[in-house]
Write a protein that holds these residues in place. Structure first.
Motif, PDB file in Angstrom:
ATOM      1  N   LYS A  90       0.845  -1.191   0.000  1.00  0.00           N
ATOM      2  CA  LYS A  90       0.000   0.000   0.000  1.00  0.00           C
ATOM      3  C   LYS A  90       0.884   1.245   0.000  1.00  0.00           C
ATOM      4  N   ILE A  91       0.549   2.226  -0.835  1.00  0.00           N
ATOM      5  CA  ILE A  91       1.241   3.512  -0.854  1.00  0.00           C
ATOM      6  C   ILE A  91       0.384   4.519  -0.102  1.00  0.00           C
ATOM      7  N   VAL A  92       0.959   5.109   0.938  1.00  0.00           N
ATOM      8  CA  VAL A  92       0.215   6.038   1.791  1.00  0.00           C
ATOM      9  C   VAL A  92       1.006   7.339   1.901  1.00  0.00           C
ATOM     10  N   GLU A  93       0.279   8.427   1.784  1.00  0.00           N
ATOM     11  CA  GLU A  93       0.904   9.745   1.872  1.00  0.00           C
ATOM     12  C   GLU A  93       0.439  10.469   3.119  1.00  0.00           C
ATOM     13  N   GLY A  94       1.379  11.131   3.803  1.00  0.00           N
ATOM     14  CA  GLY A  94       1.059  11.944   4.974  1.00  0.00           C
ATOM     15  C   GLY A  94       1.537  13.372   4.787  1.00  0.00           C
ATOM     16  N   ASN A  95       0.710  14.341   5.225  1.00  0.00           N
ATOM     17  CA  ASN A  95       1.027  15.758   5.034  1.00  0.00           C
ATOM     18  C   ASN A  95       0.880  16.547   6.323  1.00  0.00           C
ATOM     19  N   ARG A  96       1.792  17.484   6.530  1.00  0.00           N
ATOM     20  CA  ARG A  96       1.619  18.540   7.505  1.00  0.00           C
ATOM     21  C   ARG A  96       1.583  19.856   6.709  1.00  0.00           C
ATOM     22  N   GLU A  97       0.474  20.590   6.814  1.00  0.00           N
ATOM     23  CA  GLU A  97       0.322  21.810   6.018  1.00  0.00           C
ATOM     24  C   GLU A  97       0.050  23.013   6.930  1.00  0.00           C
TER      25      GLU A  97
END
Length: 223
Positions: A90-97
């Motif tokens: 699984k490809i999972v993306e995490g962001n702090r914006e």
């Protein structure tokens, strides 16, 4: 001069003259009887009757304890019956914006390629006495519901594909662990969507059915 002999002496002489004949006759009868005996024993052994007779004589018949409590205990001994292992990448993306600054200044983005495994099965420790009904050589079992027993991320096959941090902020040390948790949840949900619980139940029914036939039951119903 005529010699007169007593009747007893004549009989004795007749017996002495004929004893080789009777000896040969006895030997022939013995040989015939021996051949008949060997033939009979061969047919008995070939038909399996000899084994049954020998088993009866030795007095050690095979028996099974098929009472309901015993069957429940034997099924419970299987403990957690793990019947399906589901593997997924699984490809999972995490962001702090930042709500005020663009990502190249205050953002933090991580892309994780996760490999996970989901194990499903049945916890047979939950089996209750009322779930097993025994009637002679027939048994009926109601299994507990199938469930996800474990979900894990394989760290040796999971890697951070990319990480981008803004110019004005340091990288968040908790971001990777949070992305891993999200990946684990998504892998578990993907397994559920693919019908892992149905497969786990089918495999568990087959395993328990085989166990019960091995205990000596002739009719087995597993639900």
């Amino acid at each position: 001069m005529v010699e007169h002999k007593q009747p007893g002496e004549r009989i004795a002489r007749a017996v002495r003259r004929s004893w080789p004949f009777y000896l040969l006759l006895s030997l022939a009868a013995g040989v015939v009887f021996g051949l008949l005996l060997v033939s009979t024993l061969s047919r008995v052994a070939h038909g399996g009757l000899w084994d049954r007779v020998a088993g009866y004589i030795t007095g050690r018949p095979l028996s099974f304890d098929v009472s309901s409590p015993s069957v429940v205990e034997k099924i419970r001994q299987l403990s957690r019956l793990e019947t399906v292992v589901y593997s997924l990448d699984k490809i999972v993306e995490g962001n702090r914006e930042s709500p005020y600054l663009p990502d190249f200044l205050a953002g933090d983005k991580l892309l994780l390629v996760a490999h996970g495994e989901v194990i499903a099965g049945i916890d047979l420790a939950q089996l209750k006495p009322g779930d097993v009904q025994v009637n002679g050589d027939k048994v009926q079992v109601k299994l507990p519901a199938a469930q996800i027993l474990s979900t894990r991320i394989d760290n040796t096959r999971t890697r951070v594909y990319s990480r981008t941090t803004g110019l004005l902020v340091p990288g968040d040390p908790n971001l990777e662990s949070e992305v891993r948790q999200t990946a684990e949840q998504q892998i578990g949900q993907a397994a559920l969507d693919d019908g892992i619980l149905d497969k786990a139940r089918q495999n568990a029914k087959a395993s328990v059915t085989s166990l019960l036939y091995g205990l000596g039951f002739r009719t087995v119903v597993v639900q």
